[in-house]
Design a protein around this motif. Structure first.
Motif, PDB file in Angstrom:
ATOM      1  N   VAL A   1       0.808  -1.216   0.000  1.00 46.48           N
ATOM      2  CA  VAL A   1       0.000   0.000   0.000  1.00 46.48           C
ATOM      3  C   VAL A   1       0.845   1.272   0.000  1.00 46.48           C
ATOM      4  CG1 VAL A   1      -1.705   1.360   1.281  1.00 46.48           C
ATOM      5  CG2 VAL A   1      -2.019  -1.106   0.980  1.00 46.48           C
ATOM      6  N   PRO A   2       1.804   1.452   0.935  1.00 50.89           N
ATOM      7  CA  PRO A   2       2.585   2.695   0.906  1.00 50.89           C
ATOM      8  C   PRO A   2       3.453   2.826  -0.342  1.00 50.89           C
ATOM      9  CG  PRO A   2       3.453   1.164   2.549  1.00 50.89           C
ATOM     10  CD  PRO A   2       2.141   0.616   2.104  1.00 50.89           C
ATOM     11  N   VAL A   3       3.903   1.710  -0.884  1.00 50.02           N
ATOM     12  CA  VAL A   3       4.715   1.755  -2.108  1.00 50.02           C
ATOM     13  C   VAL A   3       3.885   2.283  -3.267  1.00 50.02           C
ATOM     14  CG1 VAL A   3       6.044   0.392  -3.758  1.00 50.02           C
ATOM     15  CG2 VAL A   3       6.150  -0.156  -1.317  1.00 50.02           C
ATOM     16  N   ILE A   4       2.661   1.765  -3.408  1.00 52.52           N
ATOM     17  CA  ILE A   4       1.774   2.201  -4.494  1.00 52.52           C
ATOM     18  C   ILE A   4       1.365   3.650  -4.277  1.00 52.52           C
ATOM     19  CG2 ILE A   4      -0.457   1.821  -5.606  1.00 52.52           C
ATOM     20  CD1 ILE A   4      -0.190  -1.151  -4.768  1.00 52.52           C
ATOM     21  N   LEU A   5       0.990   3.975  -3.046  1.00 52.17           N
ATOM     22  CA  LEU A   5       0.494   5.323  -2.755  1.00 52.17           C
ATOM     23  C   LEU A   5       1.573   6.382  -2.980  1.00 52.17           C
ATOM     24  CD1 LEU A   5      -2.169   6.560  -1.785  1.00 52.17           C
ATOM     25  CD2 LEU A   5      -1.240   6.533   0.536  1.00 52.17           C
ATOM     26  N   ALA A   6       2.831   6.021  -2.795  1.00 53.70           N
ATOM     27  CA  ALA A   6       3.930   6.974  -2.978  1.00 53.70           C
ATOM     28  C   ALA A   6       4.055   7.418  -4.434  1.00 53.70           C
ATOM     29  CB  ALA A   6       5.247   6.357  -2.507  1.00 53.70           C
ATOM     30  N   ARG A   7       3.460   6.678  -5.338  1.00 54.18           N
ATOM     31  CA  ARG A   7       3.519   7.050  -6.763  1.00 54.18           C
ATOM     32  C   ARG A   7       2.454   8.068  -7.139  1.00 54.18           C
ATOM     33  NH1 ARG A   7       3.692   0.839  -7.738  1.00 54.18           N
ATOM     34  NH2 ARG A   7       5.921   0.395  -7.547  1.00 54.18           N
ATOM     35  N   VAL A   8       1.539   8.361  -6.210  1.00 49.75           N
ATOM     36  CA  VAL A   8       0.418   9.270  -6.487  1.00 49.75           C
ATOM     37  C   VAL A   8       0.670  10.621  -5.844  1.00 49.75           C
ATOM     38  CG1 VAL A   8      -2.072   9.620  -6.305  1.00 49.75           C
ATOM     39  CG2 VAL A   8      -1.154   7.291  -6.512  1.00 49.75           C
ATOM     40  N   SER A   9       0.545  11.680  -6.631  1.00 50.84           N
ATOM     41  CA  SER A   9       0.657  13.036  -6.083  1.00 50.84           C
ATOM     42  C   SER A   9      -0.548  13.850  -6.522  1.00 50.84           C
ATOM     43  CB  SER A   9       1.955  13.705  -6.555  1.00 50.84           C
ATOM     44  OG  SER A   9       2.012  13.768  -7.972  1.00 50.84           O
ATOM     45  N   VAL A  10      -0.867  14.868  -5.743  1.00 47.40           N
ATOM     46  CA  VAL A  10      -1.995  15.760  -6.045  1.00 47.40           C
ATOM     47  C   VAL A  10      -1.476  17.182  -6.080  1.00 47.40           C
ATOM     48  CG1 VAL A  10      -4.334  16.455  -5.417  1.00 47.40           C
ATOM     49  CG2 VAL A  10      -3.509  14.178  -4.771  1.00 47.40           C
ATOM     50  N   LEU A  11      -1.723  17.886  -7.171  1.00 46.09           N
ATOM     51  CA  LEU A  11      -1.254  19.268  -7.309  1.00 46.09           C
ATOM     52  C   LEU A  11      -2.425  20.214  -7.533  1.00 46.09           C
ATOM     53  CD1 LEU A  11       1.947  18.930  -9.558  1.00 46.09           C
ATOM     54  CD2 LEU A  11       1.813  19.173  -7.066  1.00 46.09           C
ATOM     55  N   PRO A  12      -2.282  21.463  -7.072  1.00 48.76           N
ATOM     56  CA  PRO A  12      -3.349  22.444  -7.276  1.00 48.76           C
ATOM     57  C   PRO A  12      -3.360  22.966  -8.708  1.00 48.76           C
ATOM     58  CG  PRO A  12      -1.475  23.465  -6.199  1.00 48.76           C
ATOM     59  CD  PRO A  12      -1.164  22.007  -6.293  1.00 48.76           C
ATOM     60  N   LEU A  13      -4.456  23.603  -9.075  1.00 47.43           N
ATOM     61  CA  LEU A  13      -4.646  24.075 -10.444  1.00 47.43           C
ATOM     62  C   LEU A  13      -3.532  25.004 -10.897  1.00 47.43           C
ATOM     63  CD1 LEU A  13      -6.450  24.211 -12.959  1.00 47.43           C
ATOM     64  CD2 LEU A  13      -7.739  26.052 -11.849  1.00 47.43           C
ATOM     65  N   GLU A  14      -3.022  25.853 -10.006  1.00 49.42           N
ATOM     66  CA  GLU A  14      -1.990  26.811 -10.418  1.00 49.42           C
ATOM     67  C   GLU A  14      -0.656  26.131 -10.750  1.00 49.42           C
ATOM     68  OE1 GLU A  14      -2.398  27.208  -5.838  1.00 49.42           O
ATOM     69  OE2 GLU A  14      -3.718  26.974  -7.597  1.00 49.42           O
ATOM     70  N   ARG A  15      -0.552  24.849 -10.467  1.00 50.26           N
ATOM     71  CA  ARG A  15       0.666  24.108 -10.816  1.00 50.26           C
ATOM     72  C   ARG A  15       0.415  23.145 -11.981  1.00 50.26           C
ATOM     73  NH1 ARG A  15       3.159  21.888  -5.248  1.00 50.26           N
ATOM     74  NH2 ARG A  15       4.759  21.105  -6.692  1.00 50.26           N
ATOM     75  N   ALA A  16      -0.505  23.560 -12.855  1.00 46.39           N
ATOM     76  CA  ALA A  16      -0.877  22.722 -13.998  1.00 46.39           C
ATOM     77  C   ALA A  16       0.312  22.434 -14.904  1.00 46.39           C
ATOM     78  CB  ALA A  16      -2.000  23.384 -14.801  1.00 46.39           C
ATOM     79  N   ALA A  17       1.150  23.418 -15.139  1.00 45.94           N
ATOM     80  CA  ALA A  17       2.309  23.219 -16.018  1.00 45.94           C
ATOM     81  C   ALA A  17       3.196  22.108 -15.475  1.00 45.94           C
ATOM     82  CB  ALA A  17       3.091  24.521 -16.159  1.00 45.94           C
ATOM     83  N   GLU A  18       3.416  22.119 -14.169  1.00 42.94           N
ATOM     84  CA  GLU A  18       4.239  21.089 -13.532  1.00 42.94           C
ATOM     85  C   GLU A  18       3.562  19.720 -13.610  1.00 42.94           C
ATOM     86  OE1 GLU A  18       5.801  19.983  -9.019  1.00 42.94           O
ATOM     87  OE2 GLU A  18       5.104  22.016  -9.468  1.00 42.94           O
TER      88      GLU A  18
END
Length: 326
Positions: free
Chosen positions: A70-87
């Protein structure tokens, strides 16, 4: 190194896709499609990751994999705010759009793709209601766009209905199909048509089930038992068209004619293709061709393999009983 994946929209569909993509070893970024202040976004991102974690832990609870994953899989997921769309979108090979089924938010999501995604990226909408031919005009790169309809729960159901527009390039279609197969999905390609394949078939089946209850033919419980242990059991092994060929298209034709007359309702009539196949001698396995081609196939071995698949389903349901010998 595995390709980076991005999802515009971090709601239920985005989270489900992030789950299955990360499970397959790919880094994935969920881009919040709404503008939020710092505290609001932090709570939203925490909730999104908690949902993914909860789904992963649910899979652990039913024995899908060890809890250490579970932590290995979850570490691959990130959430970014709209103002960081380019990134979020930079470097992504595939960008999935999962915003509400309204044209304006989709236009905004497509504009983000146009502005920030790499030149070779593929954009796939996960819409279940809007056609690729309708949405293709919302992007400046229609050749890179197509629909990819995941069935919920996206991390569990293998099927993905892929629907290109007439402007989608063959390269984009092949690339998306290859990626979906790489993460363990089963892509099927269909034209831009309302309901795709599965929703169109299941809408008719669900409505007919409701009519059976409405007409007092059977209780809701018995209708569902009939579906689980008859209809669903058979069609989990044999496709609908394969089943027609198995029994014979002529059987379907005459059964449909009887039902249409008995029910006094044309909805039960067979489509023209069934009659045409009969006229051409394509009624299924007994003539060597129907909807599918059986030329050169060992039909006895084919039938035996299907029967073995049925037996495996019975075993999985705990319904195999030894023969009574006394």
């Amino acid at each position: 190194m595995r390709a980076k994946i991005a999802c515009i929209g971090a709601g239920r569909m985005g989270r489900g896709i992030a789950h299955c993509v990360a499970h397959a070893g790919y880094p994935v970024t969920l881009l919040d499609a709404k503008s939020r202040d710092g505290a609001e976004f932090a709570a939203f991102a925490e909730g999104a990751l908690a949902d993914v974690r909860g789904a992963l832990e649910g899979m652990v609870a039913i024995g899908a994999f060890a809890p250490e994953a579970v932590p290995v899989i979850l570490a691959r997921v990130s959430v970014l705010p709209l103002e960081r769309a380019a990134e979020a979108l930079a470097g992504a090979a595939f960008v999935f759009e999962g915003v509400p089924e309204v044209k304006a938010p989709k236009a905004e999501a497509f504009a983000l793709f146009d502005a920030h995604a790499d030149a070779g990226a593929v954009l796939a909408s996960t819409t279940s209601t809007m056609l690729s031919t309708e949405l293709a005009g919302l992007t400046a790169r229609p050749e890179a766009f197509l629909n990819a309809h995941f069935l919920n729960p996206a991390f569990l159901v293998p099927l993905v209905e892929v629907s290109p527009s007439d402007r989608t390039s063959e390269e984009a279609l092949a690339s998306l199909k290859g990626f979906l197969e790489a993460i363990g999905k089963v892509p099927v390609v269909c034209k831009a048509s309302p309901g795709y394949i599965v929703p169109r078939i299941q809408a008719l089946a669900m409505n007919e089930a409701a009519r059976l209850v409405e007409e007092g033919v059977a209780s809701a419980e018995d209708v569902d038992r009939a579906v689980k242990y008859g209809f669903g059991f058979r069609f989990a092994v044999l496709g609908l068209l394969e089943f027609i060929d198995w029994g014979g298209g002529d059987i379907l034709y005459y059964a449909s004619r009887y039902m249409a007359q008995a029910m006094e309702d044309p909805r039960f009539e067979a489509p023209a293709i069934v009659k045409r196949n009969m006229e051409e001698g394509r009624i299924g396995m007994k003539t060597g061709a129907g909807f599918l081609d059986y030329d050169g196939r060992d039909l006895d071995a084919y039938r035996q393999s299907r029967m073995a698949d049925f037996l495996k389903m019975l075993e999985g349901a705990g319904m195999v009983r030894p023969p009574v010998l006394d």
